[in-house]
Design an enzyme around this catalytic site. Structure first.
Site, PDB file in Angstrom:
ATOM      1  CB  ALA A 199      28.775  30.773  38.381  1.00 40.02           C
ATOM      2  N   GLY A 200      27.870  27.591  38.307  1.00 36.88           N
ATOM      3  CA  GLY A 200      26.728  26.712  38.102  1.00 36.88           C
ATOM      4  C   GLY A 200      26.281  25.978  39.347  1.00 36.88           C
TER       5      GLY A 200
ATOM      6  N   PRO B 244      22.950  34.471  40.916  1.00 37.95           N
ATOM      7  CG  PRO B 244      22.909  36.698  40.202  1.00 37.95           C
ATOM      8  CD  PRO B 244      22.689  35.834  41.416  1.00 37.95           C
TER       9      PRO B 244
ATOM     10  CG  PHE C  21      29.838  36.321  36.471  1.00 39.30           C
ATOM     11  CD1 PHE C  21      30.097  37.595  36.936  1.00 39.30           C
ATOM     12  CD2 PHE C  21      30.159  35.245  37.278  1.00 39.30           C
ATOM     13  CE1 PHE C  21      30.671  37.806  38.177  1.00 39.30           C
ATOM     14  CE2 PHE C  21      30.736  35.432  38.519  1.00 39.30           C
ATOM     15  CZ  PHE C  21      30.989  36.717  38.974  1.00 39.30           C
TER      16      PHE C  21
ATOM     17  CD  GLN D 253      36.008  29.315  37.181  1.00 41.09           C
ATOM     18  OE1 GLN D 253      34.822  29.184  36.882  1.00 41.09           O
ATOM     19  NE2 GLN D 253      36.945  29.500  36.274  1.00 41.09           N
ATOM     20  CG  ASN D 254      31.306  29.470  42.651  1.00 39.56           C
ATOM     21  OD1 ASN D 254      31.371  29.907  41.506  1.00 39.56           O
ATOM     22  ND2 ASN D 254      30.680  28.353  42.949  1.00 39.56           N
TER      23      ASN D 254
ATOM     24  CG  ASP E 169      29.098  31.283  46.435  1.00 41.33           C
ATOM     25  OD1 ASP E 169      29.798  30.479  47.091  1.00 41.33           O
ATOM     26  OD2 ASP E 169      28.558  30.993  45.361  1.00 41.33           O
TER      27      ASP E 169
ATOM     28  CB  CYS F 156      47.691  50.197  55.454  1.00 39.98           C
ATOM     29  SG  CYS F 156      46.568  49.812  56.832  1.00 39.98           S
TER      30      CYS F 156
ATOM     31  CB  CYS G 232      41.759  51.125  56.472  1.00 40.21           C
ATOM     32  SG  CYS G 232      42.990  50.412  57.583  1.00 40.21           S
TER      33      CYS G 232
ATOM     34  CB  CYS H 103      45.777  54.018  56.881  1.00 38.72           C
ATOM     35  SG  CYS H 103      45.142  52.960  55.555  1.00 38.72           S
TER      36      CYS H 103
ATOM     37  CB  CYS I  57      25.313  21.160  39.544  1.00 39.81           C
ATOM     38  SG  CYS I  57      26.225  22.082  38.301  1.00 39.81           S
TER      39      CYS I  57
END
Length: 290
Positions: free
Chosen positions: A49-50, A58, A60, A131-132, A134, A164, A185, A188, A260
Protein backbone atom coordinates in the site's frame (compact mmCIF):
# COMPACT_ATOMS: atom_id res chain seq x y z
CA UNK A 1 33.59 -33.72 -5.02
CA UNK A 2 35.56 -30.48 -5.10
CA UNK A 3 33.46 -29.22 -7.99
CA UNK A 4 30.27 -30.00 -6.04
CA UNK A 5 31.67 -28.30 -2.95
CA UNK A 6 32.46 -25.17 -4.97
CA UNK A 7 29.01 -25.18 -6.60
CA UNK A 8 27.19 -25.48 -3.28
CA UNK A 9 29.40 -22.85 -1.72
CA UNK A 10 28.83 -20.30 -4.46
CA UNK A 11 25.15 -20.88 -5.11
CA UNK A 12 23.69 -22.02 -1.80
CA UNK A 13 26.18 -20.86 0.79
CA UNK A 14 26.61 -24.44 2.04
CA UNK A 15 30.09 -25.48 3.11
CA UNK A 16 33.35 -23.82 2.18
CA UNK A 17 33.81 -20.10 2.27
CA UNK A 18 30.92 -17.66 2.39
CA UNK A 19 29.74 -16.38 -1.00
CA UNK A 20 31.39 -13.22 -2.20
CA UNK A 21 29.34 -10.08 -1.43
CA UNK A 22 27.10 -8.96 -4.28
CA UNK A 23 27.15 -5.29 -3.28
CA UNK A 24 30.40 -3.39 -2.81
CA UNK A 25 28.65 -1.16 -0.24
CA UNK A 26 25.40 -1.62 1.74
CA UNK A 27 23.90 1.67 0.60
CA UNK A 28 21.76 3.11 -2.16
CA UNK A 29 25.00 3.94 -3.98
CA UNK A 30 26.09 0.31 -3.74
CA UNK A 31 22.74 -0.84 -5.10
CA UNK A 32 22.96 1.59 -8.02
CA UNK A 33 26.44 0.36 -8.96
CA UNK A 34 25.21 -3.23 -8.93
CA UNK A 35 22.15 -2.34 -11.07
CA UNK A 36 24.43 -0.68 -13.63
CA UNK A 37 26.78 -3.67 -13.77
CA UNK A 38 26.38 -6.59 -16.14
CA UNK A 39 25.90 -8.87 -13.11
CA UNK A 40 22.37 -7.58 -12.53
CA UNK A 41 20.07 -9.50 -14.87
CA UNK A 42 16.71 -9.73 -13.11
CA UNK A 43 14.92 -7.57 -10.55
CA UNK A 44 11.89 -8.67 -8.53
CA UNK A 45 9.70 -5.95 -6.99
CA UNK A 46 7.48 -6.69 -3.98
CA UNK A 47 5.16 -3.79 -3.23
CA UNK A 48 2.28 -2.87 -0.96
CA UNK A 49 0.00 0.00 0.00
CA UNK A 50 2.89 2.39 0.62
CA UNK A 51 3.53 2.91 -3.10
CA UNK A 52 -0.03 4.20 -3.65
CA UNK A 53 -0.50 6.57 -0.72
CA UNK A 54 0.98 9.52 -2.65
CA UNK A 55 -1.70 8.89 -5.30
CA UNK A 56 -4.32 9.64 -2.64
CA UNK A 57 -5.20 6.04 -1.79
CA UNK A 58 -5.09 5.42 1.99
CA UNK A 59 -3.27 2.44 3.41
CA UNK A 60 -5.10 0.21 5.85
CA UNK A 61 -3.67 0.67 9.32
CA UNK A 62 -1.99 4.09 9.66
CA UNK A 63 -3.50 5.77 12.74
CA UNK A 64 -5.90 8.57 11.79
CA UNK A 65 -5.43 8.34 8.01
CA UNK A 66 -5.65 4.60 7.39
CA UNK A 67 -8.71 2.98 5.90
CA UNK A 68 -9.64 1.13 9.07
CA UNK A 69 -9.62 4.40 11.04
CA UNK A 70 -12.26 5.98 8.82
CA UNK A 71 -15.01 3.41 8.41
CA UNK A 72 -17.36 4.59 11.15
CA UNK A 73 -20.04 5.70 8.68
CA UNK A 74 -20.50 2.17 7.31
CA UNK A 75 -22.11 0.74 10.48
CA UNK A 76 -19.76 -2.22 10.72
CA UNK A 77 -19.41 -4.60 13.68
CA UNK A 78 -15.63 -4.05 13.37
CA UNK A 79 -13.53 -2.38 10.62
CA UNK A 80 -12.15 -5.56 9.02
CA UNK A 81 -15.69 -6.87 8.43
CA UNK A 82 -15.95 -4.79 5.26
CA UNK A 83 -13.37 -7.14 3.69
CA UNK A 84 -14.65 -10.42 5.14
CA UNK A 85 -16.28 -12.73 2.61
CA UNK A 86 -18.94 -14.00 5.03
CA UNK A 87 -20.04 -10.47 5.97
CA UNK A 88 -19.90 -9.36 2.33
CA UNK A 89 -22.26 -12.12 1.16
CA UNK A 90 -24.87 -11.02 3.70
CA UNK A 91 -24.22 -7.27 3.65
CA UNK A 92 -22.49 -6.21 0.38
CA UNK A 93 -23.65 -2.57 0.55
CA UNK A 94 -20.83 -1.20 2.80
CA UNK A 95 -18.11 -2.61 0.54
CA UNK A 96 -19.62 -1.16 -2.64
CA UNK A 97 -20.12 2.22 -0.94
CA UNK A 98 -16.42 2.20 -0.06
CA UNK A 99 -15.57 1.02 -3.58
CA UNK A 100 -17.14 4.19 -5.02
CA UNK A 101 -14.57 6.22 -3.11
CA UNK A 102 -11.56 4.07 -3.98
CA UNK A 103 -12.48 2.76 -7.42
CA UNK A 104 -9.73 2.42 -10.06
CA UNK A 105 -9.68 5.18 -12.64
CA UNK A 106 -9.81 8.00 -10.11
CA UNK A 107 -6.10 7.90 -9.26
CA UNK A 108 -2.82 8.18 -11.17
CA UNK A 109 0.19 5.90 -10.75
CA UNK A 110 3.02 7.29 -8.65
CA UNK A 111 6.71 7.81 -9.30
CA UNK A 112 7.31 4.39 -7.73
CA UNK A 113 4.92 2.72 -10.19
CA UNK A 114 6.70 4.36 -13.12
CA UNK A 115 10.13 3.41 -11.75
CA UNK A 116 9.01 -0.22 -12.05
CA UNK A 117 7.80 0.56 -15.58
CA UNK A 118 11.27 1.90 -16.35
CA UNK A 119 12.83 -1.32 -15.04
CA UNK A 120 10.51 -3.22 -17.37
CA UNK A 121 11.34 -1.03 -20.37
CA UNK A 122 15.05 -1.60 -19.74
CA UNK A 123 14.56 -5.38 -19.64
CA UNK A 124 15.46 -5.70 -15.94
CA UNK A 125 12.07 -6.47 -14.36
CA UNK A 126 11.59 -10.20 -13.88
CA UNK A 127 8.37 -9.91 -11.92
CA UNK A 128 6.33 -7.57 -9.73
CA UNK A 129 4.46 -9.03 -6.77
CA UNK A 130 1.87 -6.58 -5.44
CA UNK A 131 -0.50 -6.67 -2.48
CA UNK A 132 -2.43 -3.75 -3.95
CA UNK A 133 -5.87 -4.03 -5.56
CA UNK A 134 -5.93 -0.55 -7.11
CA UNK A 135 -4.68 -1.71 -10.58
CA UNK A 136 -2.16 1.17 -10.72
CA UNK A 137 0.60 -1.22 -11.80
CA UNK A 138 -1.48 -1.99 -14.89
CA UNK A 139 -2.29 1.69 -15.48
CA UNK A 140 1.45 2.48 -15.30
CA UNK A 141 2.01 0.04 -18.16
CA UNK A 142 3.42 -3.04 -16.44
CA UNK A 143 2.98 -6.12 -18.58
CA UNK A 144 0.28 -8.33 -16.95
CA UNK A 145 2.53 -11.32 -17.67
CA UNK A 146 5.13 -9.85 -15.30
CA UNK A 147 2.54 -8.98 -12.66
CA UNK A 148 1.38 -11.16 -9.78
CA UNK A 149 -1.52 -9.50 -7.95
CA UNK A 150 -1.26 -11.46 -4.71
CA UNK A 151 -4.45 -10.00 -3.23
CA UNK A 152 -6.39 -10.05 -6.47
CA UNK A 153 -7.57 -7.09 -8.50
CA UNK A 154 -10.52 -4.87 -9.35
CA UNK A 155 -9.67 -5.41 -13.01
CA UNK A 156 -12.04 -8.40 -13.29
CA UNK A 157 -15.10 -9.61 -11.36
CA UNK A 158 -17.19 -12.76 -11.22
CA UNK A 159 -20.47 -14.14 -9.97
CA UNK A 160 -20.13 -15.81 -6.58
CA UNK A 161 -22.53 -18.66 -7.34
CA UNK A 162 -20.43 -21.82 -7.79
CA UNK A 163 -22.77 -23.07 -10.52
CA UNK A 164 -22.31 -19.86 -12.54
CA UNK A 165 -19.03 -17.94 -12.04
CA UNK A 166 -19.85 -15.61 -14.94
CA UNK A 167 -16.97 -13.14 -15.44
CA UNK A 168 -17.23 -9.38 -15.94
CA UNK A 169 -14.80 -6.58 -16.83
CA UNK A 170 -13.81 -3.35 -15.16
CA UNK A 171 -16.26 -1.15 -17.12
CA UNK A 172 -19.23 -3.40 -16.26
CA UNK A 173 -18.48 -3.26 -12.54
CA UNK A 174 -17.75 0.45 -12.58
CA UNK A 175 -21.11 1.26 -14.17
CA UNK A 176 -22.99 -0.56 -11.42
CA UNK A 177 -20.94 0.75 -8.53
CA UNK A 178 -21.37 4.36 -9.62
CA UNK A 179 -25.08 3.79 -10.15
CA UNK A 180 -25.26 2.82 -6.46
CA UNK A 181 -26.37 -0.69 -7.42
CA UNK A 182 -25.30 -3.92 -5.79
CA UNK A 183 -23.89 -5.75 -8.84
CA UNK A 184 -26.00 -8.77 -9.79
CA UNK A 185 -25.13 -11.37 -12.41
CA UNK A 186 -26.94 -10.93 -15.71
CA UNK A 187 -27.03 -14.69 -16.13
CA UNK A 188 -28.31 -15.91 -12.75
CA UNK A 189 -28.86 -12.79 -10.59
CA UNK A 190 -26.20 -13.93 -8.15
CA UNK A 191 -23.99 -11.44 -6.31
CA UNK A 192 -20.96 -10.31 -8.35
CA UNK A 193 -17.71 -9.50 -6.53
CA UNK A 194 -14.49 -7.95 -7.84
CA UNK A 195 -11.67 -10.49 -7.97
CA UNK A 196 -9.96 -9.08 -4.90
CA UNK A 197 -9.10 -11.43 -2.05
CA UNK A 198 -11.31 -11.03 0.99
CA UNK A 199 -10.53 -12.40 4.44
CA UNK A 200 -11.67 -16.01 4.31
CA UNK A 201 -10.67 -16.57 0.67
CA UNK A 202 -7.63 -18.21 -0.87
CA UNK A 203 -4.97 -16.20 -2.65
CA UNK A 204 -5.17 -16.33 -6.46
CA UNK A 205 -3.98 -19.52 -8.18
CA UNK A 206 -1.50 -17.41 -10.19
CA UNK A 207 0.29 -16.50 -6.96
CA UNK A 208 0.75 -20.15 -5.99
CA UNK A 209 1.79 -21.09 -9.52
CA UNK A 210 4.66 -18.60 -9.42
CA UNK A 211 5.49 -19.61 -5.85
CA UNK A 212 6.00 -23.17 -7.05
CA UNK A 213 8.03 -21.98 -10.04
CA UNK A 214 10.64 -20.39 -7.77
CA UNK A 215 10.84 -23.26 -5.31
CA UNK A 216 13.84 -24.68 -7.14
CA UNK A 217 15.84 -21.46 -6.92
CA UNK A 218 15.12 -20.40 -3.34
CA UNK A 219 18.83 -20.53 -2.59
CA UNK A 220 19.51 -17.85 -5.16
CA UNK A 221 16.60 -15.76 -3.87
CA UNK A 222 17.85 -15.96 -0.31
CA UNK A 223 21.32 -14.83 -1.32
CA UNK A 224 20.12 -11.93 -3.49
CA UNK A 225 20.43 -8.43 -2.05
CA UNK A 226 17.25 -6.67 -0.93
CA UNK A 227 16.58 -2.96 -1.22
CA UNK A 228 13.76 -1.76 1.03
CA UNK A 229 12.27 1.67 0.27
CA UNK A 230 9.81 2.91 2.89
CA UNK A 231 9.38 4.05 6.45
CA UNK A 232 9.67 0.57 8.01
CA UNK A 233 12.87 -1.41 7.45
CA UNK A 234 12.69 -5.15 6.84
CA UNK A 235 13.67 -7.30 9.81
CA UNK A 236 17.22 -8.66 9.83
CA UNK A 237 17.91 -11.47 7.33
CA UNK A 238 14.91 -10.24 5.35
CA UNK A 239 11.59 -11.90 6.17
CA UNK A 240 10.69 -11.29 2.52
CA UNK A 241 12.86 -14.26 1.54
CA UNK A 242 11.18 -17.67 1.23
CA UNK A 243 11.76 -19.75 4.40
CA UNK A 244 14.37 -22.48 4.12
CA UNK A 245 15.45 -25.34 6.32
CA UNK A 246 18.28 -25.20 7.14
CA UNK A 247 18.56 -21.42 6.66
CA UNK A 248 21.21 -20.18 4.26
CA UNK A 249 23.56 -17.27 4.63
CA UNK A 250 21.64 -14.03 5.19
CA UNK A 251 21.18 -11.77 2.14
CA UNK A 252 22.59 -8.28 1.87
CA UNK A 253 19.86 -5.85 2.95
CA UNK A 254 19.81 -2.13 2.28
CA UNK A 255 17.10 0.06 3.82
CA UNK A 256 16.35 3.55 2.55
CA UNK A 257 13.93 5.09 5.05
CA UNK A 258 11.51 7.65 3.67
CA UNK A 259 8.62 7.87 1.22
CA UNK A 260 8.79 5.49 -1.73
CA UNK A 261 8.67 8.14 -4.46
CA UNK A 262 11.60 10.08 -3.03
CA UNK A 263 13.58 6.87 -2.68
CA UNK A 264 12.89 5.90 -6.30
CA UNK A 265 13.93 9.35 -7.49
CA UNK A 266 17.14 9.15 -5.45
CA UNK A 267 17.98 5.75 -6.94
CA UNK A 268 17.06 6.94 -10.44
CA UNK A 269 19.43 9.90 -10.05
CA UNK A 270 22.30 7.59 -9.06
CA UNK A 271 21.50 5.42 -12.09
CA UNK A 272 21.38 8.42 -14.43
CA UNK A 273 17.67 7.78 -15.07
CA UNK A 274 16.09 10.68 -13.17
CA UNK A 275 15.24 12.86 -16.17
CA UNK A 276 13.94 9.84 -18.05
CA UNK A 277 11.75 8.86 -15.09
CA UNK A 278 10.38 12.37 -14.59
CA UNK A 279 9.59 12.64 -18.30
CA UNK A 280 7.81 9.26 -18.23
CA UNK A 281 5.67 10.38 -15.27
CA UNK A 282 4.84 13.71 -16.96
CA UNK A 283 3.96 12.11 -20.29
CA UNK A 284 1.84 9.33 -18.83
CA UNK A 285 -0.05 11.67 -16.47
CA UNK A 286 -0.83 13.98 -19.39
CA UNK A 287 -2.17 11.00 -21.36
CA UNK A 288 -4.41 9.99 -18.41
CA UNK A 289 -5.75 13.56 -18.11
CA UNK A 290 -6.44 13.84 -21.86
Amino acid sequence: VELLRTLLSRTLGLGGDKPEPVLDELSLQGVSRFLKSDRCKNIVCMVGAGISTSAGIPDFRSPGTGLYSNLQSYDLPYPEAIFEIGFFKKHPEPFFALARELYPGQFKPTVCHYFMRLLQDKGLLLRCYTQNIDTLERVAGLDPELLVEAHGTFFTSQCLRPSCRQRYGLAWMRERIFSSLVPKCEKCQGLVKPDIVFFGENLPSRFFAFLESVSGVTGALNLAPYLNLGYSPLPPSSAAAPPLSPPLSPPEDVAWLGDCDTGCLALAELLGWKEELEELVRREHMAIDA
